[in-house]
Design an enzyme around this catalytic site. Structure first.
Site, short mmCIF file in Angstrom:
data_model
loop_
_atom_site.label_atom_id
_atom_site.label_comp_id
_atom_site.label_asym_id
_atom_site.label_seq_id
_atom_site.Cartn_x
_atom_site.Cartn_y
_atom_site.Cartn_z
CG HIS A 167 -2.15 -0.89 0.87
ND1 HIS A 167 -3.15 -0.50 0.02
CD2 HIS A 167 -2.43 -2.14 1.25
CE1 HIS A 167 -4.01 -1.49 -0.09
NE2 HIS A 167 -3.60 -2.49 0.65
NE ARG B 3 -2.73 0.99 -33.12
CZ ARG B 3 -2.29 2.23 -32.95
NH1 ARG B 3 -2.36 2.81 -31.78
NH2 ARG B 3 -1.78 2.90 -33.98
CD GLU C 231 -5.16 1.40 -41.95
OE1 GLU C 231 -4.23 1.77 -41.22
OE2 GLU C 231 -5.96 0.50 -41.63
CG ASN D 36 0.95 4.98 -37.78
OD1 ASN D 36 1.27 6.15 -37.74
ND2 ASN D 36 0.38 4.36 -36.77
CG ASP D 37 -0.73 0.51 -42.00
OD1 ASP D 37 0.39 -0.02 -42.17
OD2 ASP D 37 -1.54 0.13 -41.14
NE ARG E 190 3.21 0.65 -39.04
CZ ARG E 190 1.96 0.72 -38.60
NH1 ARG E 190 0.94 0.72 -39.47
NH2 ARG E 190 1.69 0.82 -37.34
CB CYS F 106 -6.61 7.33 -35.38
SG CYS F 106 -6.76 6.09 -36.67
C1 PEP Z 1 -2.20 3.60 -38.82
O1 PEP Z 1 -1.89 2.79 -39.69
O2 PEP Z 1 -1.87 4.81 -38.88
C2 PEP Z 1 -2.97 3.18 -37.66
C3 PEP Z 1 -3.46 4.04 -36.80
O3 PEP Z 1 -3.12 1.85 -37.44
P1 PEP Z 1 -1.94 0.90 -36.93
O4 PEP Z 1 -0.79 1.78 -36.52
O5 PEP Z 1 -2.49 0.14 -35.78
O6 PEP Z 1 -1.65 0.08 -38.11
MG MG Z 2 -2.85 0.87 -39.76
#
Ligand code: PEP
Ligand code: MG
Length: 550
Positions: free
Chosen positions: A188, A295, A430, A453-454, A464, A501
């Site tokens: 604690h 996710r 994406e 990202n994708d 990536r 996102c």
């Molecule tokens: C992305 O591709 O930008 C995305 C948010 O999904 P992930 O990174 O999970 O592929």
């Molecule tokens: Mg993605």
């Protein structure tokens, strides 16, 4: 300079003098007594004193660390009144004809030993609580008085171990950090340190002698290290880190509760990206307006086998209820490529990033897809859930998804299960294909969320995952910027809303551009929300557009 290493239980930097905590030790002697009844009465009186002290401590802790942090003092009251403990102490008084102090100390030692030998870490952590209440009763038998830190300036408290009552009794303004030689992460004291947001390190073999007392030290709650007598370089580096931390904290405090609205009145939603329910605390703490990307594949990645409908339902429901009416966008499973779960038994692929992944798996394994959709839809009765589909490349895919969603809704109707009949459906943008047909796609859905990202990897043809290509990976590439503008415009032409996102959404150097493009939402990791809010409220979008000729 000497460096001691332990286990960090709360992050942060503290710089100051060490104060070795002196426990109020009770030197217990075994004394023969004639009148055992009188001794038992002394023990009963000491219990009452202990309980009223604990009640006062509970009240103090509620104010300082909140209800849940204070609960320990309620638990301690129960421990003082524990029948087994009392029976043991009383029978020692009775059978051995000894003083209450000796009986209580012996009982405390025995019970603590029993707990410390238990297998589960949680119970081992309770040994410290037993010793804590034992000390308290002994203190009451001795007529009261409290131990503590003897310093007027804030100090780094170093102790062998700290009982929760010792921790909370300390004057918070005088504590920069806790460092203990013993103690468990589950204790604690650790929990209280976290609630108080004080850097804390346990299991640190720092000497508890004069050697340490009063010495200058740096506690690094990120690394789990204590630097005693730090050299000039370390001191300068840690001071810099401390300043950065303080800056971040005050930024957080000042911006909580504020609207995400620009100087010229443009609003934007700032949501959080999460991977599991453990992140929910951070979502609330950072004042997110909702969850823009859950996710969901992390549920699959953390399972030995396909998670059942009920297992998933429980998770989605918890998220929806925690967010209490704020939007929660659940992305259907995005397994494949770098996210592999053995039980899916996906075929080996030459080029997995362009392989059987995400929505493609859902189409080839409709039962897996439908199970997830049922779970999400059922959870939608408990909050404001939207569903988002990853890796879309065609209008046909979206149409097919909508048919499947309708089938699942019909099944739920037949089963008499409730769900949000108007649940929002959106897609991730994406792939370059999705960008090029954004107008057609926007007609089919309620929203777009750009997975930068994708989208960057597929647009720039850069894996990536491949670190050696980092120098070629340009997330600000003009092609990406043009695409982002096209996506938002296409969405708005068809009454859909648009968000981002992917990681780029958190790039503060682009926040103004995203506002200029008219994005309705940015979904980022929780800790990034307040810094983006700061930029938003300091921006005048129309002036920025004029300045940039947009
Ligand atoms: C992305 O591709 O930008 C995305 C948010 O999904 P992930 O990174 O999970 O592929
Ligand atoms: Mg993605």
């Amino acid at each position: 300079m000497i460096i001691y290493e332990g286990k960090a239980v709360f992050e942060g930097i503290a710089i100051g003098k060490i104060s070795v905590y002196k426990k109020q030790e009770q030197a217990v002697k075994r004394v023969k007594v004639e009148d055992t009844e009188a001794e038992k009465a002394r023990y009963a009186e000491a219990r009452e004193t202990a309980i009223s002290e604990l009640k006062a401590l509970y009240e103090k802790a509620v104010k300082e660390v909140g209800e849940s942090g204070a609960e320990i003092f309620e638990a301690h009251q129960l421990m003082v009144d524990d029948e087994d403990y009392i029976e043991s102490a009383e029978s020692i008084i009775e059978n051995e004809g000894v003083n209450a102090e000796y009986a209580v100390a012996t009982t405390g030692d025995n019970f603590a030993k029993m707990f410390s030998e238990m297998e589960e870490e949680y119970f081992r952590g309770r040994a410290a609580d037993i010793m804590d209440i034992t000390e308290r009763i002994l203190n009451a038998l001795a007529g009261g008085g409290a131990g503590g830190i003897e310093s007027d300036e804030p100090v780094i408290v170093v102790a062998d171990d700290l009982a929760p009552s010792e921790t909370v009794q300390m004057d918070k303004d005088k504590i920069l950090s806790f460092v203990t030689v013993h103690g468990s992460a589950n204790s604690h004291t650790s929990i209280l340190a976290k609630t108080m947001s004080i850097p804390a390190i346990i299991g640190c073999p720092i000497p508890l002698s004069e050697e340490s007392d009063g010495k200058m030290a740096v506690v690094d709650g990120f690394e789990g290290k204590v630097y005693v007598d730090p050299d000039a370089d370390i001191l300068a580096a840690k001071k810099k880190l401390l300043l950065e931390e303080e800056e971040k904290k005050s930024l957080l405090e000042r911006l909580k509760g504020k609207e995400n609205v620009t100087l010229d009145g443009q609003k934007i939603n700032l949501y959080a990206n999460i991977g599991n329910t453990k992140d929910l605390g951070l979502v609330l703490e950072n004042d997110a307006g909702g969850i823009g990307l859950f996710r969901s594949e992390f549920i699959y990645l953390g399972s030995e086998d396909y998670p059942t409908e009920d297992e998933q339902f429980a998770i989605y429901k918890q998220v929806a209820q925690t967010l209490a009416g704020k939007k929660v966008i659940i992305r259907t499973l995005d397994i494949g490529a770098d996210k592999q779960a053995d039980y899916f038994k996906l075929p080996e692929e030459e080029n997995p990033a362009m392989g059987l992944r995400a929505i493609r798996i859902c189409f080839t394994r409709p039962e897996v897809f439908k199970t997830q959709l049922r779970a999400i839809l059922r959870a939608s009765a408990f909050g404001k859930i939207s569903i988002m589909f990853p890796m879309i490349i065609s209008v046909d895919e979206v149409k097919k998804i909508k048919i499947i969603v309708e089938e699942v809704k019909k099944e739920l109707d037949d089963d008499g299960l409730s769900y949000d009949k108007n649940i929002e459906l959106g897609i991730m943008i994406e792939t370059p294909a999705a960008v090029m047909i954004a107008d057609e796609l926007a007609e089919e859905v309620d929203f777009f969320s750009v997975g930068t990202n994708d989208l960057t990897q597929y647009t720039l043809a850069i894996d990536r995952q491949n670190q050696s290509l980092d120098d070629f990976y340009d997330p600000h590439h003009p092609a990406i910027m043009k695409m982002l503008k096209m996506i938002a415009e296409a969405a708005h032409r068809h009454d859909a809303w648009a968000g981002i996102c992917g990681e780029l959404g958190a790039d503060l150097s682009l926040t103004k551009d995203f506002l200029a493009m008219g994005y309705d939402e940015l979904s980022v990791s929780p800790g990034r929300i307040l810094p983006i809010r700061k930029t938003v409220i300091e921006t005048n979008v129309s002036e920025y557009k004029k300045e940039k000729g947009l």
